[in-house]
Design a protein around this motif. Structure first.
Motif, PDB file in Angstrom:
ATOM      1  N   ARG A 189      35.572  -4.432  14.135  1.00 25.01           N
ATOM      2  CA  ARG A 189      35.550  -3.787  12.826  1.00 25.01           C
ATOM      3  C   ARG A 189      35.466  -2.271  12.988  1.00 25.01           C
ATOM      4  NH1 ARG A 189      30.267  -3.119   9.401  1.00 25.01           N
ATOM      5  NH2 ARG A 189      31.045  -2.084   7.527  1.00 25.01           N
ATOM      6  N   GLU A 190      36.261  -1.562  12.204  1.00 23.68           N
ATOM      7  CA  GLU A 190      36.217  -0.104  12.186  1.00 23.68           C
ATOM      8  C   GLU A 190      35.598   0.358  10.870  1.00 23.68           C
ATOM      9  OE1 GLU A 190      39.510   3.403  11.891  1.00 23.68           O
ATOM     10  OE2 GLU A 190      39.742   2.008  13.567  1.00 23.68           O
ATOM     11  N   TYR A 191      34.690   1.334  10.946  1.00 20.15           N
ATOM     12  CA  TYR A 191      34.031   1.804   9.734  1.00 20.15           C
ATOM     13  C   TYR A 191      33.530   3.229   9.946  1.00 20.15           C
ATOM     14  CZ  TYR A 191      29.766   0.567  12.305  1.00 20.15           C
ATOM     15  OH  TYR A 191      28.777   0.461  13.252  1.00 20.15           O
ATOM     16  N   ASN A 243      21.636   2.824  22.146  1.00 18.72           N
ATOM     17  CA  ASN A 243      22.064   3.496  23.371  1.00 18.72           C
ATOM     18  C   ASN A 243      23.366   4.283  23.200  1.00 18.72           C
ATOM     19  OD1 ASN A 243      24.006   1.493  23.289  1.00 18.72           O
ATOM     20  ND2 ASN A 243      23.581   0.683  25.331  1.00 18.72           N
ATOM     21  N   GLU A 244      23.686   4.677  21.969  1.00 20.25           N
ATOM     22  CA  GLU A 244      24.924   5.429  21.762  1.00 20.25           C
ATOM     23  C   GLU A 244      24.789   6.906  22.111  1.00 20.25           C
ATOM     24  OE1 GLU A 244      25.352   6.172  17.079  1.00 20.25           O
ATOM     25  OE2 GLU A 244      24.874   4.095  17.542  1.00 20.25           O
ATOM     26  N   THR A 245      23.578   7.397  22.350  1.00 20.97           N
ATOM     27  CA  THR A 245      23.368   8.766  22.822  1.00 20.97           C
ATOM     28  C   THR A 245      22.282   8.747  23.894  1.00 20.97           C
ATOM     29  OG1 THR A 245      21.637   9.271  21.201  1.00 20.97           O
ATOM     30  CG2 THR A 245      23.930   9.732  20.546  1.00 20.97           C
ATOM     31  N   PRO A 246      22.214   9.761  24.757  1.00 23.18           N
ATOM     32  CA  PRO A 246      21.156   9.804  25.769  1.00 23.18           C
ATOM     33  C   PRO A 246      19.755   9.810  25.163  1.00 23.18           C
ATOM     34  CG  PRO A 246      22.893  11.364  26.308  1.00 23.18           C
ATOM     35  CD  PRO A 246      23.195  10.859  24.931  1.00 23.18           C
ATOM     36  N   GLU A 247      19.627  10.376  23.959  1.00 22.93           N
ATOM     37  CA  GLU A 247      18.327  10.414  23.287  1.00 22.93           C
ATOM     38  C   GLU A 247      17.975   9.080  22.647  1.00 22.93           C
ATOM     39  OE1 GLU A 247      20.196  14.432  23.428  1.00 22.93           O
ATOM     40  OE2 GLU A 247      20.866  12.449  22.806  1.00 22.93           O
ATOM     41  N   LEU A 248      18.900   8.110  22.732  1.00 20.45           N
ATOM     42  CA  LEU A 248      18.740   6.783  22.121  1.00 20.45           C
ATOM     43  C   LEU A 248      18.554   6.888  20.609  1.00 20.45           C
ATOM     44  CD1 LEU A 248      16.540   4.999  24.827  1.00 20.45           C
ATOM     45  CD2 LEU A 248      19.025   5.288  24.734  1.00 20.45           C
ATOM     46  N   THR A 271      30.128  12.658   9.466  1.00 20.23           N
ATOM     47  CA  THR A 271      30.693  11.313   9.326  1.00 20.23           C
ATOM     48  C   THR A 271      31.271  10.875  10.673  1.00 20.23           C
ATOM     49  OG1 THR A 271      31.221  11.663   6.996  1.00 20.23           O
ATOM     50  CG2 THR A 271      32.387   9.886   8.127  1.00 20.23           C
ATOM     51  N   VAL A 272      30.808   9.726  11.153  1.00 20.80           N
ATOM     52  CA  VAL A 272      31.213   9.200  12.454  1.00 20.80           C
ATOM     53  C   VAL A 272      32.051   7.942  12.243  1.00 20.80           C
ATOM     54  CG1 VAL A 272      30.401   8.265  14.665  1.00 20.80           C
ATOM     55  CG2 VAL A 272      29.143  10.130  13.552  1.00 20.80           C
ATOM     56  N   ARG A 273      33.147   7.837  12.989  1.00 17.79           N
ATOM     57  CA  ARG A 273      33.971   6.619  12.960  1.00 17.79           C
ATOM     58  C   ARG A 273      33.544   5.706  14.099  1.00 17.79           C
ATOM     59  NH1 ARG A 273      38.831   4.715  15.205  1.00 17.79           N
ATOM     60  NH2 ARG A 273      39.199   6.662  16.340  1.00 17.79           N
ATOM     61  N   PHE A 274      33.299   4.447  13.733  1.00 14.12           N
ATOM     62  CA  PHE A 274      32.876   3.443  14.703  1.00 14.12           C
ATOM     63  C   PHE A 274      33.954   2.395  14.893  1.00 14.12           C
ATOM     64  CE2 PHE A 274      28.840   5.250  13.584  1.00 14.12           C
ATOM     65  CZ  PHE A 274      27.984   5.002  14.640  1.00 14.12           C
ATOM     66  N   GLU A 275      34.048   1.911  16.111  1.00 14.40           N
ATOM     67  CA  GLU A 275      34.800   0.689  16.414  1.00 14.40           C
ATOM     68  C   GLU A 275      33.785  -0.315  16.932  1.00 14.40           C
ATOM     69  OE1 GLU A 275      37.881   1.688  19.156  1.00 14.40           O
ATOM     70  OE2 GLU A 275      39.063   2.821  17.668  1.00 14.40           O
ATOM     71  N   GLY A 276      33.467  -1.295  16.113  1.00 10.74           N
ATOM     72  CA  GLY A 276      32.346  -2.157  16.421  1.00 10.74           C
ATOM     73  C   GLY A 276      31.073  -1.345  16.391  1.00 10.74           C
TER      74      GLY A 276
END
Length: 406
Positions: A3-5, A129-134, A170-175
């Motif tokens: 899913r993309e959102y 875990n999407e950034t080093p700062e968690l 605004t960030v685009r996510f894939e999954g």
């Protein structure tokens, strides 16, 4: 197919009226804790044109010059002339402080000396875990933009920059993976400057140094002062109140929120201290590679030391059983009010710096809830000492902790 959102988070600048109120409330709290670590403080602030009102319930051996604290904080933020509607030297300061309710006090300090929760409530912590700062990428970048604005304004390089403003990312996510930043909105309160000059300087001096190139590679739209001229700002344009920016204070909408504000509250108020503990727990779980994402909920009843509930949600990314993890959390972290205060060393005057740029995601020495010192113990609980060799790292390239000049 994943899913993309899109997901958007906001941050507000240190001169935003709501953040001014938060900072004043925490400046009052710090002034008391510096003199009396056992002070019981619940301080709210209202800011309007030419006016600051502080009120609340405070019981302490210390004597604090409230008006002096207010004026010093306003001066530090940059409200030193009438053009923004609030002058640290001339504004009216009203004070209404009374002692803490005896009914609340009897619940906090029980007959056996044990510390009970200062109020009921539910609190949430989150780590990913999407950034080093968690931290979630969107809120992390939004706060970095606010910090960059502050650095430039305080440097004096652009004298037209004023204290007020806010930003969105605004960030685009894939999954669950953040892949790009699609849009940045930045509204900057300003003095005399041309519209094109303002936009160019904001993009080149604030936005581009903060948003990494790999996140801009798919094209990124920048909306700078989209409503047009922003020369009327600060309390001249809007009032401010403690506790109105709780989503910006936490995870930018990526995580549930129990509703309680933080600023102006001493650590016996679990609205604040248990939220820090929930972040501490969640961050250590993710840092231990027990999951890629984690939400922790704690809840308390006023006067009771033990949580009424503790929930851990690994969002389907866990490597261990969640019910067993809850048991481990109780063993490792001691989530009673007294345990939280002692473990995180919260009876110190450390809170003014939490009141702007977010309470989470900055690994400052005072932010003890950002430590990952419980990772070895958690791994050992599940015999996962080698978990780091098998679990996925944070996604994408690192977001630099320090801004770089052009």
């Amino acid at each position: 197919m994943q899913r993309e959102y899109l997901m958007t988070s906001e941050s507000v600048f240190e001169g935003h009226p709501d953040k001014v109120a938060d900072q004043i409330s925490d400046a009052v709290l710090d002034a008391y804790l510096a003199l009396d670590p056992e002070a019981r403080v619940a301080c709210d602030t209202f800011v309007a044109k030419g006016l600051v009102v502080i009120g609340g319930e405070i019981t302490s051996r210390a004597r604090v010059a409230h008006e002096k604290v207010v004026r010093e904080k306003l001066r530090e933020i940059g409200y030193t002339d009438e053009s923004c509607g609030l002058n640290a030297d001339t504004c009216k300061v009203l004070i209404s402080i009374s002692p803490q309710s005896s009914n609340i006090a009897q619940g906090i300090r029980r007959d056996n000396g044990e510390l009970g929760a200062g109020d009921q409530g539910t609190m949430f912590g989150y780590a990913a875990n999407e950034t080093p700062e968690l931290m979630p990428l969107g809120i992390l970048l939004a706060h970095r933009l606010s910090q960059r604005h502050s650095e430039l304004r305080r440097s004096g390089r652009h004298r037209w920059l004023k204290p007020d403003g806010k930003t969105q990312v605004t960030v685009r996510f894939e999954g669950a993976k953040p892949v790009s930043v699609t849009k940045v909105v930045l509204s900057a309160h300003h003095g005399a400057v041309g519209e094109d000059d303002l936009r160019n300087e904001v993009v080149e001096e604030i936005i581009n140094p903060v948003i990494p190139a790999y996140l801009r590679q798919d094209g990124m739209t920048c909306l700078v002062n989209p409503a047009g001229e922003f020369t009327i700002g600060g309390p001249r344009a809007d009032t401010g109140l403690t506790g109105r920016k709780i989503i910006a204070d936490t995870y930018g909408g990526y995580c549930a929120h129990g509703g309680g504000a933080f600023s102006g509250k001493d650590p016996t108020k679990v609205d604040r201290s248990a939220t820090y503990m929930a972040r501490y727990i969640a961050k250590n779980i993710v840092a231990a590679k027990l999951a890629s994402r984690c939400t922790v909920q704690l809840s308390y009843a006023i006067g009771e030391p033990e949580p009424t509930s503790l929930m851990v949600d690994l969002h389907g990314t866990g490597r261990v059983d969640e019910s067993e993890l809850v048991e481990a959390v109780y063993l490792v972290f001691t989530p009673t009010p007294q345990g939280i205060i002692e473990l995180l060393d919260l009876k110190r005057p450390i809170y003014q710096q939490t009141a702007v740029f977010g309470h989470f995601g900055r690994e400052l020495p005072e932010f003890t809830w950002e430590r990952t010192d419980k990772v070895p113990v958690l791994r050992d609980c599940f015999r996962l000492q080698e978990a780091a060799d098998h679990a996925p790292e944070h996604r994408g390239e690192p977001v630099q902790s320090q801004h770089t000049e052009r």
